[in-house]
Design a protein around this motif. Sequence first.
Motif, PDB file in Angstrom:
ATOM      1  N   ILE A 244       0.848  -1.192   0.000  1.00  0.00           N
ATOM      2  CA  ILE A 244       0.000   0.000   0.000  1.00  0.00           C
ATOM      3  C   ILE A 244       0.881   1.238   0.000  1.00  0.00           C
ATOM      4  O   ILE A 244       1.791   1.367   0.797  1.00  0.00           O
ATOM      5  N   GLN A 245       0.588   2.154  -0.885  1.00  0.00           N
ATOM      6  CA  GLN A 245       1.339   3.400  -0.937  1.00  0.00           C
ATOM      7  C   GLN A 245       0.752   4.397   0.045  1.00  0.00           C
ATOM      8  O   GLN A 245      -0.431   4.351   0.346  1.00  0.00           O
TER       9      GLN A 245
ATOM     10  N   PHE B 240      -7.516  -6.326   7.966  1.00  0.00           N
ATOM     11  CA  PHE B 240      -6.784  -5.086   8.221  1.00  0.00           C
ATOM     12  C   PHE B 240      -6.267  -4.469   6.926  1.00  0.00           C
ATOM     13  O   PHE B 240      -6.253  -3.244   6.775  1.00  0.00           O
ATOM     14  N   ASP B 241      -5.842  -5.291   5.982  1.00  0.00           N
ATOM     15  CA  ASP B 241      -5.392  -4.782   4.690  1.00  0.00           C
ATOM     16  C   ASP B 241      -6.503  -3.991   4.016  1.00  0.00           C
ATOM     17  O   ASP B 241      -6.277  -2.886   3.508  1.00  0.00           O
ATOM     18  N   ALA B 242      -7.712  -4.529   4.020  1.00  0.00           N
ATOM     19  CA  ALA B 242      -8.851  -3.839   3.400  1.00  0.00           C
ATOM     20  C   ALA B 242      -9.146  -2.518   4.106  1.00  0.00           C
ATOM     21  O   ALA B 242      -9.329  -1.481   3.450  1.00  0.00           O
ATOM     22  N   MET B 243      -9.167  -2.537   5.435  1.00  0.00           N
ATOM     23  CA  MET B 243      -9.486  -1.308   6.170  1.00  0.00           C
ATOM     24  C   MET B 243      -8.419  -0.237   5.960  1.00  0.00           C
ATOM     25  O   MET B 243      -8.748   0.935   5.762  1.00  0.00           O
ATOM     26  N   LEU B 244      -7.162  -0.635   5.988  1.00  0.00           N
ATOM     27  CA  LEU B 244      -6.088   0.344   5.779  1.00  0.00           C
ATOM     28  C   LEU B 244      -6.119   0.905   4.360  1.00  0.00           C
ATOM     29  O   LEU B 244      -5.946   2.105   4.156  1.00  0.00           O
ATOM     30  N   ALA B 245      -6.333   0.051   3.384  1.00  0.00           N
ATOM     31  CA  ALA B 245      -6.361   0.511   1.992  1.00  0.00           C
ATOM     32  C   ALA B 245      -7.523   1.476   1.754  1.00  0.00           C
ATOM     33  O   ALA B 245      -7.359   2.497   1.076  1.00  0.00           O
ATOM     34  N   LEU B 246      -8.673   1.170   2.317  1.00  0.00           N
ATOM     35  CA  LEU B 246      -9.851   2.015   2.102  1.00  0.00           C
ATOM     36  C   LEU B 246      -9.849   3.270   2.973  1.00  0.00           C
ATOM     37  O   LEU B 246     -10.514   4.253   2.638  1.00  0.00           O
ATOM     38  N   SER B 247      -9.110   3.264   4.052  1.00  0.00           N
ATOM     39  CA  SER B 247      -9.130   4.404   4.976  1.00  0.00           C
ATOM     40  C   SER B 247      -8.653   5.701   4.338  1.00  0.00           C
ATOM     41  O   SER B 247      -9.086   6.787   4.729  1.00  0.00           O
TER      42      SER B 247
ATOM     43  N   GLU C 231       6.142  -1.347  19.216  1.00  0.00           N
ATOM     44  CA  GLU C 231       5.273  -0.265  19.697  1.00  0.00           C
ATOM     45  C   GLU C 231       3.852  -0.460  19.187  1.00  0.00           C
ATOM     46  O   GLU C 231       2.884  -0.270  19.928  1.00  0.00           O
ATOM     47  N   TRP C 232       3.717  -0.813  17.906  1.00  0.00           N
ATOM     48  CA  TRP C 232       2.397  -1.032  17.331  1.00  0.00           C
ATOM     49  C   TRP C 232       1.682  -2.165  18.061  1.00  0.00           C
ATOM     50  O   TRP C 232       0.534  -2.029  18.459  1.00  0.00           O
TER      51      TRP C 232
ATOM     52  N   ILE D 221      -1.652   3.100  11.070  1.00  0.00           N
ATOM     53  CA  ILE D 221      -1.153   3.747   9.852  1.00  0.00           C
ATOM     54  C   ILE D 221       0.285   4.223  10.051  1.00  0.00           C
ATOM     55  O   ILE D 221       1.118   4.101   9.155  1.00  0.00           O
ATOM     56  N   ALA D 222       0.591   4.737  11.248  1.00  0.00           N
ATOM     57  CA  ALA D 222       1.955   5.205  11.538  1.00  0.00           C
ATOM     58  C   ALA D 222       2.962   4.081  11.386  1.00  0.00           C
ATOM     59  O   ALA D 222       4.094   4.309  10.923  1.00  0.00           O
ATOM     60  N   HIS D 223       2.568   2.868  11.728  1.00  0.00           N
ATOM     61  CA  HIS D 223       3.511   1.751  11.577  1.00  0.00           C
ATOM     62  C   HIS D 223       3.511   1.184  10.160  1.00  0.00           C
ATOM     63  O   HIS D 223       4.551   1.117   9.523  1.00  0.00           O
ATOM     64  N   PHE D 224       2.343   0.771   9.669  1.00  0.00           N
ATOM     65  CA  PHE D 224       2.302   0.025   8.414  1.00  0.00           C
ATOM     66  C   PHE D 224       2.434   0.882   7.162  1.00  0.00           C
ATOM     67  O   PHE D 224       2.949   0.421   6.155  1.00  0.00           O
ATOM     68  N   ILE D 225       1.988   2.084   7.207  1.00  0.00           N
ATOM     69  CA  ILE D 225       2.060   2.937   6.020  1.00  0.00           C
ATOM     70  C   ILE D 225       3.295   3.835   6.059  1.00  0.00           C
ATOM     71  O   ILE D 225       4.056   3.901   5.101  1.00  0.00           O
TER      72      ILE D 225
END
Length: 150
Positions: free
Chosen positions: A20-21, A86-93, A139-140, A127-131
Amino acid sequence: MPRSTVNGFLLLLIACLGLIQPARADRPKFSDNQIVAMTPGYFKKMRQAPEFLGAEVYRHPQRGKVFRVNVRANRNNETENLGYAFDAMLALSQYFKRPPKQFVAVLHFNSKGIAPVVCTGDAKCTIAHFIHQRITYKEWYTKCITFQGQ
């Protein structure tokens, strides 16, 4: 959830989210109802994704806006199923007009007597960790997510 299962989930989540970008300001923004309507299509595009049962966006009195995804999970693929949710929620967020404060992934199992597993994660922290890679995995894991119904 056994420790090895949780660690497997987290490794899979890291791998999925590396694709995810970072969100950009010029992306189109959609209403909560539009995002909910787009969620099943996102799951259909993912190979080997769990069965999508539903999504909702709601306001929690203490936690604020919550984006919740429900999936039908297989007990043997629990960590992968959480990763897909989680992938879906992060991508759509990144497309929300006003982003959610919390992500909730609920895994429902076919077996009777097994309670759903609920994983709740703070959206900014996740988002701070994965993106953005601004916080460490440790920490996450210790500050951002909680599990219920294990």
